[in-house]
Design an enzyme around this catalytic site. Structure first.
Site, PDB file in Angstrom:
ATOM      1  CB  THR A  98      39.907  53.148  49.869  1.00  0.00           C
ATOM      2  OG1 THR A  98      39.810  52.278  48.739  1.00  0.00           O
ATOM      3  CG2 THR A  98      38.763  52.818  50.804  1.00  0.00           C
ATOM      4  CD  GLU A 100      37.290  48.352  46.472  1.00  0.00           C
ATOM      5  OE1 GLU A 100      36.328  47.672  46.831  1.00  0.00           O
ATOM      6  OE2 GLU A 100      37.704  48.366  45.300  1.00  0.00           O
ATOM      7  CE1 TYR A 126      40.256  48.419  53.181  1.00  0.00           C
ATOM      8  CE2 TYR A 126      39.302  48.886  51.032  1.00  0.00           C
ATOM      9  CZ  TYR A 126      40.273  49.113  51.984  1.00  0.00           C
ATOM     10  OH  TYR A 126      41.256  50.046  51.737  1.00  0.00           O
ATOM     11  CE  LYS A 130      40.949  51.864  54.582  1.00  0.00           C
ATOM     12  NZ  LYS A 130      42.016  52.685  55.186  1.00  0.00           N
ATOM     13  NE  ARG A 161      48.566  46.435  46.132  1.00  0.00           N
ATOM     14  CZ  ARG A 161      47.530  46.839  46.856  1.00  0.00           C
ATOM     15  NH1 ARG A 161      47.560  46.794  48.171  1.00  0.00           N
ATOM     16  NH2 ARG A 161      46.472  47.337  46.267  1.00  0.00           N
TER      17      ARG A 161
HETATM   18  O1  F7E Z   1      41.778  43.229  43.415  1.00  0.00           O
HETATM   19  C1  F7E Z   1      40.285  40.973  40.980  1.00  0.00           C
HETATM   20  C2  F7E Z   1      39.467  41.392  42.185  1.00  0.00           C
HETATM   21  O2  F7E Z   1      42.718  42.642  45.639  1.00  0.00           O
HETATM   22  C3  F7E Z   1      41.682  43.947  42.199  1.00  0.00           C
HETATM   23  C4  F7E Z   1      43.285  47.373  48.059  1.00  0.00           C
HETATM   24  O3  F7E Z   1      44.548  48.007  48.214  1.00  0.00           O
HETATM   25  O4  F7E Z   1      42.756  48.769  46.172  1.00  0.00           O
HETATM   26  C5  F7E Z   1      42.856  47.423  46.604  1.00  0.00           C
HETATM   27  O5  F7E Z   1      41.602  46.731  46.478  1.00  0.00           O
HETATM   28  C6  F7E Z   1      40.702  43.243  41.278  1.00  0.00           C
HETATM   29  C7  F7E Z   1      39.357  42.890  41.926  1.00  0.00           C
HETATM   30  O6  F7E Z   1      42.582  45.078  44.906  1.00  0.00           O
HETATM   31  C8  F7E Z   1      42.150  37.975  41.780  1.00  0.00           C
HETATM   32  O7  F7E Z   1      38.214  40.705  42.217  1.00  0.00           O
HETATM   33  C9  F7E Z   1      40.889  38.667  40.170  1.00  0.00           C
HETATM   34  O8  F7E Z   1      38.354  43.144  40.996  1.00  0.00           O
HETATM   35  O9  F7E Z   1      44.247  43.618  43.887  1.00  0.00           O
HETATM   36  P1  F7E Z   1      42.907  43.589  44.491  1.00  0.00           P
HETATM   37  P2  F7E Z   1      41.210  45.850  45.219  1.00  0.00           P
HETATM   38  O10 F7E Z   1      40.140  44.928  45.640  1.00  0.00           O
HETATM   39  O11 F7E Z   1      40.914  46.724  44.042  1.00  0.00           O
HETATM   40  C10 F7E Z   1      41.820  49.574  46.909  1.00  0.00           C
HETATM   41  C11 F7E Z   1      41.935  50.991  46.401  1.00  0.00           C
HETATM   42  C12 F7E Z   1      41.967  49.445  48.386  1.00  0.00           C
HETATM   43  O12 F7E Z   1      41.690  50.373  49.118  1.00  0.00           O
HETATM   44  C13 F7E Z   1      42.249  48.087  48.921  1.00  0.00           C
HETATM   45  O13 F7E Z   1      42.767  48.154  50.243  1.00  0.00           O
HETATM   46  O14 F7E Z   1      41.276  42.001  40.890  1.00  0.00           O
HETATM   47  N1  F7E Z   1      40.963  39.678  41.086  1.00  0.00           N
HETATM   48  N2  F7E Z   1      41.613  37.620  40.579  1.00  0.00           N
HETATM   49  C14 F7E Z   1      41.741  39.280  42.093  1.00  0.00           C
HETATM   50  N3  F7E Z   1      42.134  39.922  43.214  1.00  0.00           N
HETATM   51  C15 F7E Z   1      42.950  39.262  44.068  1.00  0.00           C
HETATM   52  N4  F7E Z   1      43.370  39.889  45.195  1.00  0.00           N
HETATM   53  N5  F7E Z   1      43.363  37.970  43.803  1.00  0.00           N
HETATM   54  C16 F7E Z   1      42.992  37.290  42.678  1.00  0.00           C
HETATM   55  O15 F7E Z   1      43.388  36.138  42.474  1.00  0.00           O
END
Ligand code: F7E
Length: 303
Positions: A98, A100, A126, A130, A161
């Site tokens: 990933t 990440e 996470y 990974k 999703r």
């Molecule tokens: O957050 C911000 C949060 O949870 C994206 C997973 O598939 O992609 C994913 O990880 C951004 C971050 O995805 C909310 O802080 C704001 O900056 O949709 P996300 P992620 O963390 O980028 C990678 C490639 C993976 O490998 C992972 O498994 O959005 N954010 N407000 C929020 N995020 C969430 N979830 N919820 C909110 O309310």
């Protein structure tokens, strides 16, 4: 084709069987090594895609031990199962690495985007788990000559999703706001930027990695980065709303102890060596996710 399903009376079993009737489900748990051995012995796979993980970054801060056991060590259980079952030469393995793992910190941010040679600096339990999985997969490739490819995938989104991830949370809420079922949406930080692509394009890329003449690591990314605010602008525009601000409430509950500020990937190697191209662009992704949620919620709510 086989799929591994975890847990007692898993609530997803029925919907998976309905949507993919040609997939035979067998029981197993990444954290239970013998169940992994049984699964690979029973199926003798030509290609094994390990997409299983605790994948929510926010959740991993609250459950770091569990995340390490599943997302990190669980991968070792899969690799060992293939080896112990005597399938090291037969079974090709795809490991879901990933973006990440890169972390998005200033010192560690290449201008043209992260590629396969970029430095890692994970910013969450996470990402750390990974990274262990990524390196143990590479170690098994080098130590035992196994065909193991790691896809370093940037965010890939779509109609399937989960609503706990920000893109679907937004499109789901936008559809409900349009249909008069909710007034606002609660989010965390809005400035982070992600390299968002369509999951269908990325799954095609995984398959291409497994057909390649040798195992390797490949970045799959769109090569563009957009903030959550930009995602909100496009999503609300789909329902005819120009200014999303009155509909968004910020809630610290959704902020993370350490944030990945910006991710941008460089998919040049996958494009050159695999002939991979993404087909869905950023506006197309937002548009299809909102359209899907509008039709789904209209049917469910009978409106
Ligand atoms: O957050 C911000 C949060 O949870 C994206 C997973 O598939 O992609 C994913 O990880 C951004 C971050 O995805 C909310 O802080 C704001 O900056 O949709 P996300 P992620 O963390 O980028 C990678 C490639 C993976 O490998 C992972 O498994 O959005 N954010 N407000 C929020 N995020 C969430 N979830 N919820 C909110 O309310």
């Amino acid at each position: 084709m086989f799929g591994v399903i975890r847990g007692q009376n898993n609530p997803r079993r029925e919907s998976v069987m309905r949507e993919f009737p040609y997939v035979k489900l067998i029981e197993g748990d990444l954290t239970d090594p013998t169940s992994m051995v049984r699964a690979v012995e029973a199926t003798q796979p030509d290609e094994l895609y390990n997409l299983a993980a605790i994948s929510h970054v926010g959740y991993s801060f609250k459950n770091p031990f569990l995340t390490g056991a599943v997302t990190g060590n669980g991968v070792l259980n899969v690799l060992e199962a293939v080896r112990v079952a005597g399938l090291a030469e037969k079974t090709k393995i795809y490991q879901a690495s990933t973006s990440e793992m890169f972390g998005g910190l200033d010192y560690n941010r290449p201008g043209a985007g992260y590629n396969e040679d970029s430095l890692f600096h994970p910013r969450s339990p996470y990402g750390v788990a990974k990274l262990y999985a990524h390196w143990i997969a590479k170690n098994y490739r080098e130590s035992y000559g196994m065909f193991i490819s790691c896809g370093i995938l940037f965010n890939h989104e779509g109609e399937r999703r989960g609503v706990e991830f920000v893109t679907r949370k937004i499109t789901h809420a936008v559809a409900r706001i349009k249909l008069g079922l909710q007034d606002t949406i609660e989010l965390g930080d809005l400035w982070p930027k992600r390299d968002w692509g369509y999951a269908g394009d990325y799954v095609r890329g995984m398959w291409l990695m497994m057909q390649h003449h040798q195992p390797d690591d490949f970045v799959l990314a769109s090569g563009e980065t957009h903030s959550i605010e930009e995602f909100l602008t496009l999503a609300f525009a789909e329902i005819g709303i120009d200014d999303w601000r009155p509909y968004v409430v910020q809630n610290p509950e959704f902020m993370r102890p350490a944030e990945v500020d910006i991710l941008l990937g460089d998919p040049t190697k996958a494009e050159r060596e695999l002939g991979w191209r993404r087909e869905v662009d950023f506006p197309g992704l937002v548009s299809r996710m909102v359209a899907h949620d509008l039709s789904l919620i209209s049917v469910d709510a009978n409106v």
